[in-house]
Enzyme design. Structure first.
Site, PDB file in Angstrom:
ATOM      1  N   HIS A 120     -31.150 -91.280  23.857  1.00  0.00           N
ATOM      2  CA  HIS A 120     -30.596 -90.931  22.537  1.00  0.00           C
ATOM      3  C   HIS A 120     -30.361 -89.430  22.427  1.00  0.00           C
ATOM      4  CE1 HIS A 120     -30.047 -91.910  18.160  1.00  0.00           C
ATOM      5  NE2 HIS A 120     -30.045 -90.579  18.161  1.00  0.00           N
TER       6      HIS A 120
ATOM      7  N   HIS B  60     -27.215 -86.183  21.105  1.00  0.00           N
ATOM      8  CA  HIS B  60     -25.971 -85.823  20.413  1.00  0.00           C
ATOM      9  C   HIS B  60     -25.352 -84.639  21.156  1.00  0.00           C
ATOM     10  CE1 HIS B  60     -26.614 -88.368  16.808  1.00  0.00           C
ATOM     11  NE2 HIS B  60     -27.879 -88.246  17.204  1.00  0.00           N
TER      12      HIS B  60
ATOM     13  N   GLN C 220     -21.113 -90.642  11.723  1.00  0.00           N
ATOM     14  CA  GLN C 220     -22.256 -89.852  11.223  1.00  0.00           C
ATOM     15  C   GLN C 220     -22.412 -89.872   9.696  1.00  0.00           C
ATOM     16  OE1 GLN C 220     -24.837 -87.057  12.632  1.00  0.00           O
ATOM     17  NE2 GLN C 220     -25.369 -88.147  10.756  1.00  0.00           N
TER      18      GLN C 220
ATOM     19  N   HIS D 270     -28.263 -95.739  14.651  1.00  0.00           N
ATOM     20  CA  HIS D 270     -29.261 -94.975  13.914  1.00  0.00           C
ATOM     21  C   HIS D 270     -29.714 -95.902  12.790  1.00  0.00           C
ATOM     22  CE1 HIS D 270     -27.535 -91.636  16.050  1.00  0.00           C
ATOM     23  NE2 HIS D 270     -28.370 -90.785  15.507  1.00  0.00           N
TER      24      HIS D 270
ATOM     25  N   GLU E 189     -33.687 -94.168   9.525  1.00  0.00           N
ATOM     26  CA  GLU E 189     -34.228 -92.826   9.812  1.00  0.00           C
ATOM     27  C   GLU E 189     -34.579 -92.184   8.480  1.00  0.00           C
ATOM     28  OE1 GLU E 189     -31.744 -90.113  12.007  1.00  0.00           O
ATOM     29  OE2 GLU E 189     -33.407 -88.761  12.427  1.00  0.00           O
TER      30      GLU E 189
ATOM     31  N   ASP F  22     -32.749 -86.650  21.281  1.00  0.00           N
ATOM     32  CA  ASP F  22     -31.977 -86.609  20.032  1.00  0.00           C
ATOM     33  C   ASP F  22     -31.182 -85.310  19.885  1.00  0.00           C
ATOM     34  OD1 ASP F  22     -30.916 -87.546  17.667  1.00  0.00           O
ATOM     35  OD2 ASP F  22     -32.709 -87.202  16.465  1.00  0.00           O
TER      36      ASP F  22
HETATM   37 FE   FE2 Z   1     -29.690 -89.293  16.483  1.00  0.00          FE
END
Ligand code: FE2
Length: 431
Positions: A58, A60, A154, A212, A215, A311
Site C-alpha cells: 500500500h 501513494h 481520492q 481504502h 480509515e 502508505d
Molecule cells: Fe493510503
C-alpha cells in the site's frame, strides 16, 4: 554449465542455515548446502539472512516526496488536512516533477530491497496526469521493480460526476486494479453504493480490488462489512483487499469478532499501515489516544492474509519514512503488541511473502524455479532484521546485483574493548 551467481552460506527466513543458492538465467536452479559448482560471481552471505525482496502492499507514488511543496505541510497531522493539502497541491505538480519524484522513490526502494509496490494513483483530476505518468513509470522500472497501480478516487467516487469515467479511462490506460474510499463518500449509503459499483467493475473486467476502507476512528464506520459481502457475492475471493480498516480498532469486541469472521470467510485480504495511521488517527482524542492500527493479530489469527504497507513517505500525510519495510514491521510489532517470536515473524511475512501473494506476484520466493530475486541483510534472522533495520548488503533481481552497500561497522576507541563493532554482533546471551 557455469552458473551466473552463487550466494553462499545463507540463512533463510524459515531458519535453514548454511545454504547456498545457485542462479542461472535469472532463476534459482539449486538451493542446498555446499553446492559444488563455479559461477561468474560468488557472494559470501557469511551466515546472514537472505530473504525474498520486501513488498509494499500500500503506497501513494503520486504524492510521495511532496512534503513542503508550495510551502504546505500538514499542521494538524489529521487525515482530513492531508487530503485537503493534496487537493490543493495537485495543480502545482507537473508531469515531469511527478515522474522525477516517482523514479527517485523507486531508486530508494531498490536500495532498501523493496522490489514490488502496489501504489494507488489518484484519478480525481479529469486529465488523469498521475495515471498517465505512473503507467509510464511502471514500464520504465519493470526491469527492477514490480509496480502495481490502483485507480483511486481520492476525493470519493461520488465526489463529482466525471469520476466514474475517469476511473474506467485509467483502467484503459493500464492501471490494473480498482480502488475506492467508501468511508469518505457523502453518506454511509453512498459509501456502500460505491463498493457495489466498484466491485462490479472489477468483476466485469477480471481485476483486483483494493479499497481504502474505514480509515477513521469512528467505530460506526462499517464499510468493510459491505466489501466482504460483495467479495463473496461476486466470487471475488482472494482478489479483494481492504486497506487501513482503522475503525476496527475502535469497535466493540463482539462486533469486531463477528466482522473479522465475515472477512476471513470472504477471503478478503487486509492491509494495515502502522506508520501513517499511528500519527493520523486518534487526533481528536485527548488521553488515552487510540493507536489507529487495525486489529492485525486478530485478523491473522482468523486466517485473513494481512500485509503491512508504508502508505506515505514525505508527503501531506506522513513527514518521515525511507522506503524501509522493516521500519513498517517494527511499528506494527509495537502498535499491535506482537512482540512474541511468532508475532514478529508474522510481521516479517507481512512485508514479504504475504503482500507478494496479495499482489499476485509471479515467481516470488526463494525456491528452485522461482525468480532469483533476494536481499542479503546485515542480520541473522527475521526477528533480528526487525530489531536492527539493517543494511541491505546486496539486492538481487533476476540474478543480477542491482544494489550493494557496505556493512555498517563502527570504529570504537574504548580502553580494553574491541576496535570495531558490528551492530548485529551484539545480541542477547541466553544461557
Ligand atoms: Fe493510503
Amino acid at each position: 554449465m557455469t552458473l551466473d551467481l552463487i550466494l553462499r552460506n545463507a540463512v533463510l527466513p524459515d531458519g535453514r542455515a548454511g545454504i547456498d543458492l545457485a542462479v542461472r538465467d535469472g532463476r534459482f536452479v539449486e538451493i542446498a548446502p555446499a553446492i559444488a559448482a563455479a559461477a561468474s560471481r560468488e557472494i559470501d552471505a557469511a551466515g546472514r539472512l537472505v530473504t525474498p525482496p520486501f513488498v509494499d502492499a500500500h503506497f501513494h507514488l503520486d504524492a510521495t516526496l511532496t512534503l513542503g511543496l508550495a510551502g504546505k505541510v500538514n499542521e494538524t497531522g489529521t487525515l482530513a488536512e492531508g487530503i485537503r493539502l493534496w487537493d490543493e497541491l495537485r495543480p502545482h505538480i507537473s508531469a515531469e516533477a511527478l515522474r522525477a519524484r516517482a523514479l527517485a522513490y523507486c531508486d530508494l526502494a531498490v536500495s532498501q530491497g523493496l522490489l514490488a509496490i502496489r501504489s494507488h494513483v489518484d484519478v480525481s483530476d479529469d486529465a488523469l496526469m498521475g495515471a498517465e505518468v505512473l503507467v509510464e513509470v511502471k514500464k520504465q522500472v519493470a526491469p527492477y521493480l514490480d509496480l502495481q497501480l490502483v485507480a483511486f478516487p481520492q476525493m470519493g467516487y461520488f465526489a463529482k460526476p466525471t469520476l466514474a469515467g475517469n476511473l474506467r479511462r485509467a483502467l484503459d490506460l493500464g492501471v490494473e486494479a480498482v480502488g475506492g474510499i467508501p468511508h469518505l463518500e457523502p453518506t454511509a449509503e453512498l459509501g456502500r453504493e460505491s463498493i457495489r459499483a466498484l466491485c462490479a467493475i472489477a468483476a466485469e473486467q477480471g481485476l483486483l480490488v483494493d479499497m481504502h476502507c474505514d480509515e477513521t476512528d469512528d467505530p460506526a464506520s462499517r464499510q468493510v462489512e459491505t466489501l466482504a459481502y460483495e467479495t463473496r457475492r461476486l466470487g471475488l475471493s482472494g482478489r479483494v483487499t481492504g486497506s487501513h480498516l482503522c475503525s476496527l480498532h475502535s469497535m466493540d469486541n463482539f462486533y469486531a469478532a463477528r466482522l473479522i469472521g465475515h472477512m476471513a470467510a470472504a477471503g478478503l485480504a487486509a492491509v494495515a499501515n502502522p506508520l501513517a495511521n499511528m500519527v493520523l488517527q486518534g487526533r481528536f482524542d485527548s488521553y488515552p489516544k487510540r493507536r489507529g492500527m487495525t486489529r492485525v493479530p486478530e485478523l491473522m489469527a482468523a486466517g485473513c492474509a494481512v500485509a503491512l504497507g508504508h502508505d506515505s513517505v514525505l508527503d501531506p500525510w506522513y513527514p518521515l519514512g525511507r522506503a524501509d519495510m522493516l521500519e513498517v514491521a517494527h511499528m506494527a510489532v509495537h502498535a499491535g503488541h506482537m512482540t512474541s517470536q511468532a508475532g514478529m515473524r508474522a510481521c516479517f511475512a507481512a512485508v514479504t511473502e504475504t503482500p507478494a501473494r496479495i499482489l499476485g506476484l509471479e515467481g516470488y520466493g526463494i525456491e528452485v524455479g522461482r525468480y532469483a530475486d533476494c536481499v542479503i541483510l546485515q542480520a541473522r534472522d527475521p526477528v533480528e532484521a526487525i530489531r536492527l533495520k539493517p543494511v541491505r548488503l546486496a539486492v538481487v533481481r533476476r540474478g543480477r546485483v542491482i544494489a550493494e552497500a557496505a556493512p555498517a561497522v563502527s570504529r570504537l576507541s574504548l580502553p580494553g574493548r574491541p576496535e570495531t563493532l558490528d551492530p548485529a554482533a551484539i545480541a542477547a546471551i541466553g544461557v
